[in-house]
Motif scaffolding. Structure first.
Motif, PDB file in Angstrom:
ATOM      1  N   ALA A  49     -40.209 -33.664 -20.492  1.00 44.92           N
ATOM      2  CA  ALA A  49     -40.928 -33.257 -19.279  1.00 44.92           C
ATOM      3  C   ALA A  49     -41.076 -34.463 -18.109  1.00 44.92           C
ATOM      4  O   ALA A  49     -41.879 -35.449 -18.676  1.00 44.92           O
ATOM      5  CB  ALA A  49     -42.182 -32.300 -19.097  1.00 44.92           C
ATOM      6  N   ILE A  50     -40.943 -34.410 -16.964  1.00 41.03           N
ATOM      7  CA  ILE A  50     -41.253 -35.298 -15.994  1.00 41.03           C
ATOM      8  C   ILE A  50     -42.509 -34.996 -15.231  1.00 41.03           C
ATOM      9  O   ILE A  50     -42.777 -33.732 -14.724  1.00 41.03           O
ATOM     10  CB  ILE A  50     -40.264 -35.386 -15.113  1.00 41.03           C
ATOM     11  CG1 ILE A  50     -38.936 -35.906 -15.889  1.00 41.03           C
ATOM     12  CG2 ILE A  50     -40.533 -36.742 -13.968  1.00 41.03           C
ATOM     13  CD1 ILE A  50     -38.724 -37.147 -16.598  1.00 41.03           C
ATOM     14  N   TYR A  51     -43.633 -35.737 -14.970  1.00 39.76           N
ATOM     15  CA  TYR A  51     -44.541 -35.404 -14.295  1.00 39.76           C
ATOM     16  C   TYR A  51     -44.954 -36.695 -13.250  1.00 39.76           C
ATOM     17  O   TYR A  51     -44.604 -37.832 -13.227  1.00 39.76           O
ATOM     18  CB  TYR A  51     -45.924 -35.501 -15.151  1.00 39.76           C
ATOM     19  CG  TYR A  51     -45.805 -34.559 -16.286  1.00 39.76           C
ATOM     20  CD1 TYR A  51     -46.148 -33.074 -16.087  1.00 39.76           C
ATOM     21  CD2 TYR A  51     -45.141 -34.861 -17.582  1.00 39.76           C
ATOM     22  CE1 TYR A  51     -46.231 -32.365 -17.051  1.00 39.76           C
ATOM     23  CE2 TYR A  51     -44.999 -34.022 -18.751  1.00 39.76           C
ATOM     24  CZ  TYR A  51     -45.776 -32.585 -18.309  1.00 39.76           C
ATOM     25  OH  TYR A  51     -45.693 -31.644 -19.449  1.00 39.76           O
ATOM     26  N   ARG A  52     -45.776 -36.217 -12.297  1.00 42.51           N
ATOM     27  CA  ARG A  52     -46.434 -37.298 -11.248  1.00 42.51           C
ATOM     28  C   ARG A  52     -47.657 -37.702 -12.058  1.00 42.51           C
ATOM     29  O   ARG A  52     -48.358 -37.160 -12.497  1.00 42.51           O
ATOM     30  CB  ARG A  52     -46.909 -36.727  -9.989  1.00 42.51           C
ATOM     31  CG  ARG A  52     -45.798 -36.651  -9.132  1.00 42.51           C
ATOM     32  CD  ARG A  52     -46.460 -35.905  -7.651  1.00 42.51           C
ATOM     33  NE  ARG A  52     -45.295 -35.795  -6.901  1.00 42.51           N
ATOM     34  CZ  ARG A  52     -45.420 -36.664  -5.764  1.00 42.51           C
ATOM     35  NH1 ARG A  52     -46.384 -37.320  -5.435  1.00 42.51           N
ATOM     36  NH2 ARG A  52     -44.536 -36.503  -4.762  1.00 42.51           N
ATOM     37  N   MET A  53     -48.118 -39.163 -11.998  1.00 41.15           N
ATOM     38  CA  MET A  53     -49.160 -39.835 -12.583  1.00 41.15           C
ATOM     39  C   MET A  53     -50.370 -39.777 -11.498  1.00 41.15           C
ATOM     40  O   MET A  53     -50.261 -39.923 -10.302  1.00 41.15           O
ATOM     41  CB  MET A  53     -48.978 -41.309 -12.575  1.00 41.15           C
ATOM     42  CG  MET A  53     -50.031 -42.007 -13.543  1.00 41.15           C
ATOM     43  SD  MET A  53     -50.331 -41.426 -15.117  1.00 41.15           S
ATOM     44  CE  MET A  53     -49.035 -42.452 -15.826  1.00 41.15           C
ATOM     45  N   PRO A  54     -51.302 -39.042 -11.743  1.00 40.25           N
ATOM     46  CA  PRO A  54     -52.464 -38.587 -10.932  1.00 40.25           C
ATOM     47  C   PRO A  54     -53.127 -39.805 -10.496  1.00 40.25           C
ATOM     48  O   PRO A  54     -53.185 -41.140 -11.672  1.00 40.25           O
ATOM     49  CB  PRO A  54     -53.162 -37.591 -11.888  1.00 40.25           C
ATOM     50  CG  PRO A  54     -53.113 -37.728 -13.083  1.00 40.25           C
ATOM     51  CD  PRO A  54     -51.650 -38.305 -13.136  1.00 40.25           C
ATOM     52  N   ALA A  55     -54.053 -40.078  -9.707  1.00 34.08           N
ATOM     53  CA  ALA A  55     -54.934 -41.443  -9.438  1.00 34.08           C
ATOM     54  C   ALA A  55     -55.781 -41.538 -10.629  1.00 34.08           C
ATOM     55  O   ALA A  55     -56.105 -42.658 -11.034  1.00 34.08           O
ATOM     56  CB  ALA A  55     -55.642 -41.042  -8.210  1.00 34.08           C
ATOM     57  N   ASP A  56     -56.534 -40.555 -11.179  1.00 33.63           N
ATOM     58  CA  ASP A  56     -57.191 -40.648 -12.236  1.00 33.63           C
ATOM     59  C   ASP A  56     -56.389 -40.236 -13.313  1.00 33.63           C
ATOM     60  O   ASP A  56     -55.948 -38.951 -13.960  1.00 33.63           O
ATOM     61  CB  ASP A  56     -58.310 -39.380 -12.177  1.00 33.63           C
ATOM     62  CG  ASP A  56     -59.366 -39.593 -13.342  1.00 33.63           C
ATOM     63  OD1 ASP A  56     -59.176 -40.460 -14.383  1.00 33.63           O
ATOM     64  OD2 ASP A  56     -60.096 -38.616 -13.285  1.00 33.63           O
ATOM     65  N   THR A  57     -55.985 -41.452 -14.361  1.00 35.22           N
ATOM     66  CA  THR A  57     -55.072 -41.056 -15.281  1.00 35.22           C
ATOM     67  C   THR A  57     -55.536 -40.423 -16.536  1.00 35.22           C
ATOM     68  O   THR A  57     -54.827 -39.931 -17.214  1.00 35.22           O
ATOM     69  CB  THR A  57     -54.628 -42.566 -15.840  1.00 35.22           C
ATOM     70  OG1 THR A  57     -55.781 -43.233 -16.264  1.00 35.22           O
ATOM     71  CG2 THR A  57     -53.678 -43.378 -14.739  1.00 35.22           C
ATOM     72  N   ASP A  58     -56.851 -40.070 -16.584  1.00 35.31           N
ATOM     73  CA  ASP A  58     -57.511 -39.094 -17.581  1.00 35.31           C
ATOM     74  C   ASP A  58     -57.171 -37.759 -17.571  1.00 35.31           C
ATOM     75  O   ASP A  58     -57.153 -36.916 -18.167  1.00 35.31           O
ATOM     76  CB  ASP A  58     -59.001 -39.249 -17.478  1.00 35.31           C
ATOM     77  CG  ASP A  58     -59.575 -40.438 -18.112  1.00 35.31           C
ATOM     78  OD1 ASP A  58     -58.768 -41.390 -18.830  1.00 35.31           O
ATOM     79  OD2 ASP A  58     -60.587 -41.019 -17.673  1.00 35.31           O
ATOM     80  N   GLN A  66     -42.742 -31.552 -12.968  1.00 33.63           N
ATOM     81  CA  GLN A  66     -42.036 -31.770 -12.036  1.00 33.63           C
ATOM     82  C   GLN A  66     -40.735 -31.165 -12.318  1.00 33.63           C
ATOM     83  O   GLN A  66     -39.990 -31.307 -13.187  1.00 33.63           O
ATOM     84  CB  GLN A  66     -41.412 -33.502 -11.906  1.00 33.63           C
ATOM     85  CG  GLN A  66     -40.843 -34.074 -10.629  1.00 33.63           C
ATOM     86  CD  GLN A  66     -41.818 -34.163  -9.561  1.00 33.63           C
ATOM     87  OE1 GLN A  66     -43.045 -34.372  -9.601  1.00 33.63           O
ATOM     88  NE2 GLN A  66     -41.048 -33.901  -8.297  1.00 33.63           N
ATOM     89  N   PRO A  67     -40.348 -30.039 -11.072  1.00 36.44           N
ATOM     90  CA  PRO A  67     -39.411 -29.362 -11.151  1.00 36.44           C
ATOM     91  C   PRO A  67     -38.069 -30.060 -11.100  1.00 36.44           C
ATOM     92  O   PRO A  67     -38.249 -30.836 -10.185  1.00 36.44           O
ATOM     93  CB  PRO A  67     -39.504 -28.013 -10.310  1.00 36.44           C
ATOM     94  CG  PRO A  67     -40.506 -28.868  -9.243  1.00 36.44           C
ATOM     95  CD  PRO A  67     -41.443 -29.723  -9.881  1.00 36.44           C
ATOM     96  N   GLY A  68     -36.812 -29.375 -11.564  1.00 30.40           N
ATOM     97  CA  GLY A  68     -35.744 -30.270 -11.437  1.00 30.40           C
ATOM     98  C   GLY A  68     -34.731 -29.963 -12.500  1.00 30.40           C
ATOM     99  O   GLY A  68     -34.770 -28.797 -13.117  1.00 30.40           O
ATOM    100  N   VAL A  90     -46.140 -43.257  -8.749  1.00 30.36           N
ATOM    101  CA  VAL A  90     -45.819 -43.503 -10.390  1.00 30.36           C
ATOM    102  C   VAL A  90     -45.642 -42.267 -10.955  1.00 30.36           C
ATOM    103  O   VAL A  90     -46.418 -40.956 -10.509  1.00 30.36           O
ATOM    104  CB  VAL A  90     -46.898 -44.332 -11.187  1.00 30.36           C
ATOM    105  CG1 VAL A  90     -46.928 -44.399 -12.517  1.00 30.36           C
ATOM    106  CG2 VAL A  90     -47.292 -45.649 -10.447  1.00 30.36           C
ATOM    107  N   TYR A  91     -44.667 -42.155 -11.871  1.00 27.01           N
ATOM    108  CA  TYR A  91     -44.346 -40.733 -12.624  1.00 27.01           C
ATOM    109  C   TYR A  91     -44.279 -41.337 -14.110  1.00 27.01           C
ATOM    110  O   TYR A  91     -44.222 -42.404 -14.550  1.00 27.01           O
ATOM    111  CB  TYR A  91     -43.047 -40.386 -12.208  1.00 27.01           C
ATOM    112  CG  TYR A  91     -42.816 -40.018 -10.695  1.00 27.01           C
ATOM    113  CD1 TYR A  91     -43.008 -38.720 -10.470  1.00 27.01           C
ATOM    114  CD2 TYR A  91     -42.485 -40.729  -9.828  1.00 27.01           C
ATOM    115  CE1 TYR A  91     -42.772 -38.277  -9.327  1.00 27.01           C
ATOM    116  CE2 TYR A  91     -42.467 -40.422  -8.601  1.00 27.01           C
ATOM    117  CZ  TYR A  91     -42.563 -38.967  -8.131  1.00 27.01           C
ATOM    118  OH  TYR A  91     -42.415 -38.789  -6.835  1.00 27.01           O
TER     119      TYR A  91
END
Length: 126
Positions: A49-58, A66-68, A90-91
């Motif tokens: 699965a693909i995700y966006r990296m949040p500002a707070d990596t925790d 991420q849909p696709g 960042v993803y």
């Protein structure tokens, strides 16, 4: 030595950013790729699965997927998001290793618990 099993070979999964429309994931076992590709459900997100990296990596375990669309091509997996990747964002791709919790020795050593899925996060940036 009696009773010793060789460690399973782990493929080196790599994510290569192609353009703002797609990434190519290589290193997944060809048998797994072809087996899932033949599946009519095509549930690729259960494997990778693909995700966006949040500002707070925790908080990355709580991000929406991420849909696709996924496509097997030239021995790799190509992911094209529904909306183009954002520059400077960042993803990460989360690869679930379903064979990672199959040996009794891993339970004995305390490296895994029953029902726990092993995964590897691969970070990339467009």
């Amino acid at each position: 030595m009696a009773g010793c099993n060789p460690q399973p070979v782990v493929n080196a999964i790599q994510v290569k950013y192609a353009d703002n429309h797609a990434v190519t994931i290589t290193g997944i076992d060809a048998a797994i790729l072809n087996d899932i590709d033949r599946d009519s459900v095509k549930n690729w997100q259960s494997l990778l699965a693909i995700y966006r990296m949040p500002a707070d990596t925790d908080m990355k375990d709580y991000q929406p997927i991420q849909p696709g669309k996924y496509l097997v091509k030239d021995g790799g997996l190509v992911f094209t998001p529904d909306t183009a990747f954002t520059a400077q964002q960042v993803y990460f791709a989360r690869f679930y290793n379903y064979s990672g919790n199959k040996t009794l020795w891993q339970y004995i050593k305390g490296n895994t618990s029953k029902g726990q899925l092993h995964y590897t996060d691969l970070i990339f940036k467009p």
